[in-house]
Design an enzyme around this catalytic site. Structure first.
Site, PDB file in Angstrom:
ATOM      1  N   LEU A 122      34.287  17.852   0.807  1.00 11.70           N
ATOM      2  CA  LEU A 122      32.826  17.864   0.755  1.00 11.70           C
ATOM      3  C   LEU A 122      32.491  18.363  -0.643  1.00 11.70           C
ATOM      4  CD1 LEU A 122      30.347  17.193   2.459  1.00 11.70           C
ATOM      5  CD2 LEU A 122      30.199  19.602   3.083  1.00 11.70           C
ATOM      6  N   ASP A 123      32.027  17.459  -1.507  1.00  9.78           N
ATOM      7  CA  ASP A 123      31.918  17.800  -2.923  1.00  9.78           C
ATOM      8  C   ASP A 123      30.871  18.882  -3.180  1.00  9.78           C
ATOM      9  OD1 ASP A 123      29.318  16.517  -3.456  1.00  9.78           O
ATOM     10  OD2 ASP A 123      30.391  14.632  -3.164  1.00  9.78           O
ATOM     11  N   ARG A 124      30.892  19.398  -4.387  1.00 10.64           N
ATOM     12  CA  ARG A 124      30.072  20.562  -4.733  1.00 10.64           C
ATOM     13  C   ARG A 124      28.593  20.310  -4.510  1.00 10.64           C
ATOM     14  NH1 ARG A 124      29.870  23.504 -10.729  1.00 10.64           N
ATOM     15  NH2 ARG A 124      28.710  25.354 -10.065  1.00 10.64           N
ATOM     16  N   SER A 126      27.169  18.312  -2.416  1.00  6.97           N
ATOM     17  CA  SER A 126      26.840  17.973  -1.033  1.00  6.97           C
ATOM     18  C   SER A 126      26.805  19.223  -0.152  1.00  6.97           C
ATOM     19  CB  SER A 126      27.859  16.974  -0.481  1.00  6.97           C
ATOM     20  OG  SER A 126      27.869  15.791  -1.255  1.00  6.97           O
TER      21      SER A 126
END
Length: 259
Positions: A122-124, A126
């Protein structure tokens, strides 16, 4: 005695035989350890003396006191700005939220030394549901390419949401030279989409949107299979319940799509 190792053999091997070959104990002693409930594979207790370990699995022999940490899974409602793991200088990771003040139900935080890697990206930028776990069985269920688990995302975008754009998002795009699996993509408002995916390629939704002329303004993961954010405010965490674990391991379940 306490001992942990990853099995790197090329074929399944009986646990008692591998422990003997590894110099941990004799085969008979291994069978006694199993009978005493002191042998675990990927967070699951071994109860069958004939059990085989598979390549890549982790076996743990716990102390006679039985005080080894039980497998633990944490659900986090990650806010934007935190990374899932391996922060660069100046960044904070999601694990920093695991303090008593942020527990959803007043739970004690996990020990600082307990490894809790994220099961899925879960990218930064998001936000939403992130799973941290020391349970190998749970981790494999969540990230195995053939798990079939549906992951649901609520996405706000900038750009023209035409029927043609949505059709392309649903099927026909490729990333890194490989076709994407068909996706569930549903319009939920003037600038909002719901994505339901069964794969998790790197920054997949953001890159898909870029390919059709859209820019992601906000991205929230709300569900992974039977696990959801319901009742978990942003920036809070809670432990996975035994019932949820059993439901997760029982196989794919329907996820909300257009509703």
């Amino acid at each position: 005695m306490a001992w942990t190792s990853v099995y790197v053999g090329e074929a399944p091997e009986r646990v008692n035989r591998w422990l003997a070959h590894s110099g941990v104990c004799s085969r008979r002693e291994a069978e006694s350890l199993i009978a005493d409930g002191r042998v675990w594979i990927d967070g699951e207790r071994v109860d069958d003396v004939g059990r085989k370990i598979l390549p890549g699995q982790t076996l743990k022999v716990i102390d006679a006191s039985g005080e080894a940490e039980a497998p633990l899974t944490i659900l986090v409602n990650k806010p934007p700005g935190l990374v899932s793991a391996h922060p660069a200088p100046g960044q904070d990771e999601a694990r920093s939220l695991l303090v008593s003040a942020r527990a959803a139900a007043g739970e004690a935080p996990p020990p600082d030394g307990l490894s809790l890697p994220p099961a899925g990206r879960l990218d930064r930028e998001s936000r939403g549901l992130l799973v941290l776990t020391s349970d190998g069985v749970v981790a494999r269920t969540l990230i195995a390419p053939d798990s079939g688990l549906k992951k649901t995302y609520e996405v706000r975008v900038e750009g023209r949401l035409t029927p043609g754009v949505i059709a392309r998002l649903r099927h026909g795009l490729s990333l890194d030279g490989r076709p994407l699996k068909p996706a569930g993509v549903f319009r939920k408002g003037e600038d909002r989409l719901r994505f339901v995916l069964t794969e998790g390629r790197n920054r997949q939704i953001r890159r898909m949107c870029e390919m059709v002329g859209l820019r992601v303004i906000d991205l929230q993961r709300t569900r992974i299979g039977p696990l959801s954010l319901e009742g978990l405010p942003e920036g809070r965490w809670r432990r996975l319940t035994g019932e949820e674990r059993q439901l997760l391991l029982s196989g794919p379940v329907p996820s909300p799509a257009s509703g």
